[in-house]
Scaffold this motif. Structure first.
Motif, PDB file in Angstrom:
ATOM      1  N   ASP A  35      77.286  10.626  72.812  1.00  0.00           N
ATOM      2  CA  ASP A  35      76.660  11.603  73.425  1.00  0.00           C
ATOM      3  C   ASP A  35      75.753  12.151  72.558  1.00  0.00           C
ATOM      4  OD1 ASP A  35      76.318  13.308  75.961  1.00  0.00           O
ATOM      5  OD2 ASP A  35      76.967  14.946  74.787  1.00  0.00           O
ATOM      6  N   VAL A  36      75.503  11.755  71.258  1.00  0.00           N
ATOM      7  CA  VAL A  36      74.435  12.448  70.663  1.00  0.00           C
ATOM      8  C   VAL A  36      73.181  11.481  70.557  1.00  0.00           C
ATOM      9  CG1 VAL A  36      73.827  12.963  68.144  1.00  0.00           C
ATOM     10  CG2 VAL A  36      76.161  13.341  68.959  1.00  0.00           C
ATOM     11  N   PRO A  37      72.225  11.949  70.974  1.00  0.00           N
ATOM     12  CA  PRO A  37      70.751  11.087  70.752  1.00  0.00           C
ATOM     13  C   PRO A  37      70.192  11.124  69.463  1.00  0.00           C
ATOM     14  CG  PRO A  37      70.215  13.070  71.856  1.00  0.00           C
ATOM     15  CD  PRO A  37      71.747  13.188  71.465  1.00  0.00           C
ATOM     16  N   ASP A  38      70.131  11.968  68.465  1.00  0.00           N
ATOM     17  CA  ASP A  38      69.527  11.927  67.306  1.00  0.00           C
ATOM     18  C   ASP A  38      70.245  10.775  66.312  1.00  0.00           C
ATOM     19  OD1 ASP A  38      69.576  13.450  64.376  1.00  0.00           O
ATOM     20  OD2 ASP A  38      67.637  13.349  65.259  1.00  0.00           O
ATOM     21  N   PRO A  39      69.690   9.796  65.755  1.00  0.00           N
ATOM     22  CA  PRO A  39      70.206   8.783  65.030  1.00  0.00           C
ATOM     23  C   PRO A  39      71.020   9.474  63.816  1.00  0.00           C
ATOM     24  CG  PRO A  39      68.213   8.120  65.871  1.00  0.00           C
ATOM     25  CD  PRO A  39      68.157   9.479  66.077  1.00  0.00           C
ATOM     26  N   GLU A  40      70.382  10.141  63.115  1.00  0.00           N
ATOM     27  CA  GLU A  40      71.101  10.765  61.885  1.00  0.00           C
ATOM     28  C   GLU A  40      72.358  11.645  62.370  1.00  0.00           C
ATOM     29  OE1 GLU A  40      70.126   9.763  58.908  1.00  0.00           O
ATOM     30  OE2 GLU A  40      67.886   9.101  59.229  1.00  0.00           O
ATOM     31  N   ARG A  41      72.090  12.562  63.285  1.00  0.00           N
ATOM     32  CA  ARG A  41      73.354  13.134  63.630  1.00  0.00           C
ATOM     33  C   ARG A  41      74.298  12.228  64.372  1.00  0.00           C
ATOM     34  NH1 ARG A  41      72.435  16.597  68.192  1.00  0.00           N
ATOM     35  NH2 ARG A  41      74.587  17.350  67.848  1.00  0.00           N
ATOM     36  N   LYS A  42      73.994  11.351  64.646  1.00  0.00           N
ATOM     37  CA  LYS A  42      75.018  10.359  65.409  1.00  0.00           C
ATOM     38  C   LYS A  42      75.892   9.631  64.416  1.00  0.00           C
ATOM     39  CE  LYS A  42      73.706   7.694  68.790  1.00  0.00           C
ATOM     40  NZ  LYS A  42      74.766   8.071  69.985  1.00  0.00           N
ATOM     41  N   ALA A  43      75.087   9.171  63.390  1.00  0.00           N
ATOM     42  CA  ALA A  43      75.748   8.635  61.969  1.00  0.00           C
ATOM     43  C   ALA A  43      76.660   9.504  61.495  1.00  0.00           C
ATOM     44  CB  ALA A  43      74.662   8.118  61.144  1.00  0.00           C
ATOM     45  N   ARG A  44      76.234  10.888  61.258  1.00  0.00           N
ATOM     46  CA  ARG A  44      77.153  11.859  60.730  1.00  0.00           C
ATOM     47  C   ARG A  44      78.363  12.196  61.592  1.00  0.00           C
ATOM     48  NH1 ARG A  44      72.065  14.319  59.351  1.00  0.00           N
ATOM     49  NH2 ARG A  44      72.193  15.885  61.141  1.00  0.00           N
ATOM     50  N   ARG A  45      78.079  12.302  62.737  1.00  0.00           N
ATOM     51  CA  ARG A  45      79.283  12.556  63.718  1.00  0.00           C
ATOM     52  C   ARG A  45      80.308  11.425  63.724  1.00  0.00           C
ATOM     53  NH1 ARG A  45      78.548  15.586  69.339  1.00  0.00           N
ATOM     54  NH2 ARG A  45      77.627  17.071  68.004  1.00  0.00           N
ATOM     55  N   SER A  46      79.828  10.209  63.486  1.00  0.00           N
ATOM     56  CA  SER A  46      80.503   9.223  63.455  1.00  0.00           C
ATOM     57  C   SER A  46      81.552   9.154  61.971  1.00  0.00           C
ATOM     58  CB  SER A  46      79.883   7.928  63.443  1.00  0.00           C
ATOM     59  OG  SER A  46      80.609   6.659  63.339  1.00  0.00           O
ATOM     60  N   ARG A  47      80.976   9.454  61.235  1.00  0.00           N
ATOM     61  CA  ARG A  47      81.736   9.504  59.852  1.00  0.00           C
ATOM     62  C   ARG A  47      82.583  10.787  59.844  1.00  0.00           C
ATOM     63  NH1 ARG A  47      79.275   7.065  54.506  1.00  0.00           N
ATOM     64  NH2 ARG A  47      81.407   6.297  54.868  1.00  0.00           N
ATOM     65  N   ALA A  48      82.182  11.690  60.387  1.00  0.00           N
ATOM     66  CA  ALA A  48      83.233  12.821  60.406  1.00  0.00           C
ATOM     67  C   ALA A  48      84.471  12.650  61.247  1.00  0.00           C
ATOM     68  CB  ALA A  48      82.443  14.062  60.970  1.00  0.00           C
ATOM     69  N   ALA A  49      84.130  12.170  62.618  1.00  0.00           N
ATOM     70  CA  ALA A  49      85.172  11.589  63.444  1.00  0.00           C
ATOM     71  C   ALA A  49      86.171  10.708  62.774  1.00  0.00           C
ATOM     72  CB  ALA A  49      84.822  11.015  64.582  1.00  0.00           C
ATOM     73  N   ALA A  50      85.641   9.555  62.198  1.00  0.00           N
ATOM     74  CA  ALA A  50      86.681   8.711  61.314  1.00  0.00           C
ATOM     75  C   ALA A  50      87.377   9.424  60.134  1.00  0.00           C
ATOM     76  CB  ALA A  50      85.625   7.427  60.535  1.00  0.00           C
ATOM     77  N   SER A  51      86.917  10.524  59.498  1.00  0.00           N
ATOM     78  CA  SER A  51      87.367  11.042  58.486  1.00  0.00           C
ATOM     79  C   SER A  51      88.744  11.966  59.030  1.00  0.00           C
ATOM     80  CB  SER A  51      86.447  11.939  57.776  1.00  0.00           C
ATOM     81  OG  SER A  51      87.268  12.902  56.940  1.00  0.00           O
ATOM     82  N   ASP A  52      88.292  12.345  60.279  1.00  0.00           N
ATOM     83  CA  ASP A  52      89.258  13.401  60.899  1.00  0.00           C
ATOM     84  C   ASP A  52      90.386  12.339  61.345  1.00  0.00           C
ATOM     85  OD1 ASP A  52      88.065  15.822  60.694  1.00  0.00           O
ATOM     86  OD2 ASP A  52      87.005  15.709  62.585  1.00  0.00           O
ATOM     87  N   TRP A  53      90.074  11.205  61.928  1.00  0.00           N
ATOM     88  CA  TRP A  53      91.320  10.293  62.419  1.00  0.00           C
ATOM     89  C   TRP A  53      92.164   9.815  61.157  1.00  0.00           C
ATOM     90  CZ3 TRP A  53      93.633   8.650  66.228  1.00  0.00           C
ATOM     91  CH2 TRP A  53      94.432   7.342  66.370  1.00  0.00           C
ATOM     92  N   ARG A  54      91.248   9.431  60.083  1.00  0.00           N
ATOM     93  CA  ARG A  54      92.191   9.162  58.803  1.00  0.00           C
ATOM     94  C   ARG A  54      92.954  10.153  58.044  1.00  0.00           C
ATOM     95  NH1 ARG A  54      87.377   6.378  57.547  1.00  0.00           N
ATOM     96  NH2 ARG A  54      86.850   7.952  56.459  1.00  0.00           N
ATOM     97  N   GLY A  55      92.511  11.388  58.310  1.00  0.00           N
ATOM     98  CA  GLY A  55      93.303  12.512  57.731  1.00  0.00           C
ATOM     99  C   GLY A  55      93.995  13.255  58.704  1.00  0.00           C
ATOM    100  N   LEU A  56      94.476  12.673  59.954  1.00  0.00           N
ATOM    101  CA  LEU A  56      95.277  12.923  60.979  1.00  0.00           C
ATOM    102  C   LEU A  56      95.126  14.304  61.491  1.00  0.00           C
ATOM    103  CD1 LEU A  56      98.619  11.906  59.165  1.00  0.00           C
ATOM    104  CD2 LEU A  56      97.284  10.518  60.835  1.00  0.00           C
ATOM    105  N   ARG A  57      93.661  14.807  61.321  1.00  0.00           N
ATOM    106  CA  ARG A  57      93.261  15.920  62.077  1.00  0.00           C
ATOM    107  C   ARG A  57      93.086  15.604  63.602  1.00  0.00           C
ATOM    108  NH1 ARG A  57      91.325  16.150  57.106  1.00  0.00           N
ATOM    109  NH2 ARG A  57      89.312  14.979  57.635  1.00  0.00           N
ATOM    110  N   ILE A  58      93.035  14.186  64.143  1.00  0.00           N
ATOM    111  CA  ILE A  58      92.953  13.707  65.352  1.00  0.00           C
ATOM    112  C   ILE A  58      94.176  12.689  65.264  1.00  0.00           C
ATOM    113  CG2 ILE A  58      91.932  12.349  67.218  1.00  0.00           C
ATOM    114  CD1 ILE A  58      89.176  13.457  65.945  1.00  0.00           C
TER     115      ILE A  58
END
Length: 265
Positions: free
Chosen positions: A14-37
């Motif tokens: 849902d994020v149109p801005d490329p830089e924000r999309k990349a940051r959100r992608s990395r944050a979501a991956a970190s949350d999954w690996r860290g069991l926050r998701i």
């Protein structure tokens, strides 16, 4: 706040801005690996992910190709095209996570595609930094929409998506990237060449992930992998496969020549 992996995927799409999309992608991956998701959840991804106003998207045959030569224009055009591919790859990875939650998929499947989404975001950011070093940014040149057209053509079937996106399109990246690295080195741009080397090494893993889950799903559906892959590529991919093939790189990903040799154009 705890929410599902599918919800995190939709938030990236849902994020149109490329830089924000990349940051959100990395944050979501970190949350999954860290069991926050921890929950997979479910959700309906959009037909097309959010995109910025630029670059202008054109048919592939209308995107001007530039050769690397004196000056920075050719290198910038090459890196811009690659950044566009990696931006699409972020969305493709999260789309495969959210779109096919109705399938009975093991947790390892999601671990693998979260890894891909994280690395594609890293690749985009590395290329974005190189574009900035050359005096521009992503969006400065037109780009083509072929990658997402492949996603649309395989939106109804996980097996078709695995056959076309990682095992055709990303495998093609393994074929062409070594020559691009050499051209950048010959132009004296070691920084950009190093970025492409990182991308190449990690894309071998992405093709391997696609091949692994394609074969897993074929076994689950009691299908023979090679003939099934060839059928799906003929049905869902526009045009023939283009040699030369990087057989050592493809072999590292477990993609043997018996898959693709019969489909050469």
């Amino acid at each position: 706040m705890q929410f599902s992996l599918a919800g995190a995927a939709l938030a990236v799409l849902d994020v149109p801005d490329p830089e924000r999309k990349a940051r959100r992608s990395r944050a979501a991956a970190s949350d999954w690996r860290g069991l926050r998701i921890t929950a997979i959840g479910e959700g309906q991804p959009p037909d097309r992910p959010a995109r910025p106003e630029s670059p202008e998207l054109l048919p592939p045959n209308r995107v001007k190709k530039r050769k690397i030569g004196p000056g920075t224009a050719g290198r910038f055009a090459l890196l811009h095209a690659l950044a566009h591919i990696e931006l699409n790859a972020i969305d493709l990875a999260w789309d495969i996570i959210a779109r096919f939650t109705h399938e009975e998929l093991p947790r390892d499947f999601y671990d693998d595609w979260v890894r891909v989404a994280d690395e594609e975001a890293k690749h985009f950011s590395l290329l974005s930094d190189r574009l900035a070093a050359l005096g521009g940014r992503y969006g400065d040149l037109p780009a083509h929409d072929g990658l997402w057209q492949a996603a649309e053509a395989t939106a109804d079937d996980l097996l078709a998506r695995l056959a076309v996106v990682p095992m055709v399109l990303e495998a093609r990246g393994l074929d062409v990237t070594p020559a691009m690295i050499k051209k950048l080195q010959d132009a004296g741009d070691e920084e950009s060449a190093s970025v492409l080397q990182v991308i190449y090494d990690e894309e071998i893993g992405h093709v391997a992930i696609g091949r692994r889950w394609f074969q897993w799903l074929c076994a689950k559906r009691q299908l023979e992998p090679v003939s099934t892959w060839q059928r799906l590529v003929r049905e869902r991919f526009r045009g023939p496969l283009k040699p030369p093939f990087n057989e050592p790189g493809r072999s590292k990903a477990g993609l043997s020549a018996d898959y693709y040799s019969d489909l050469v154009g």
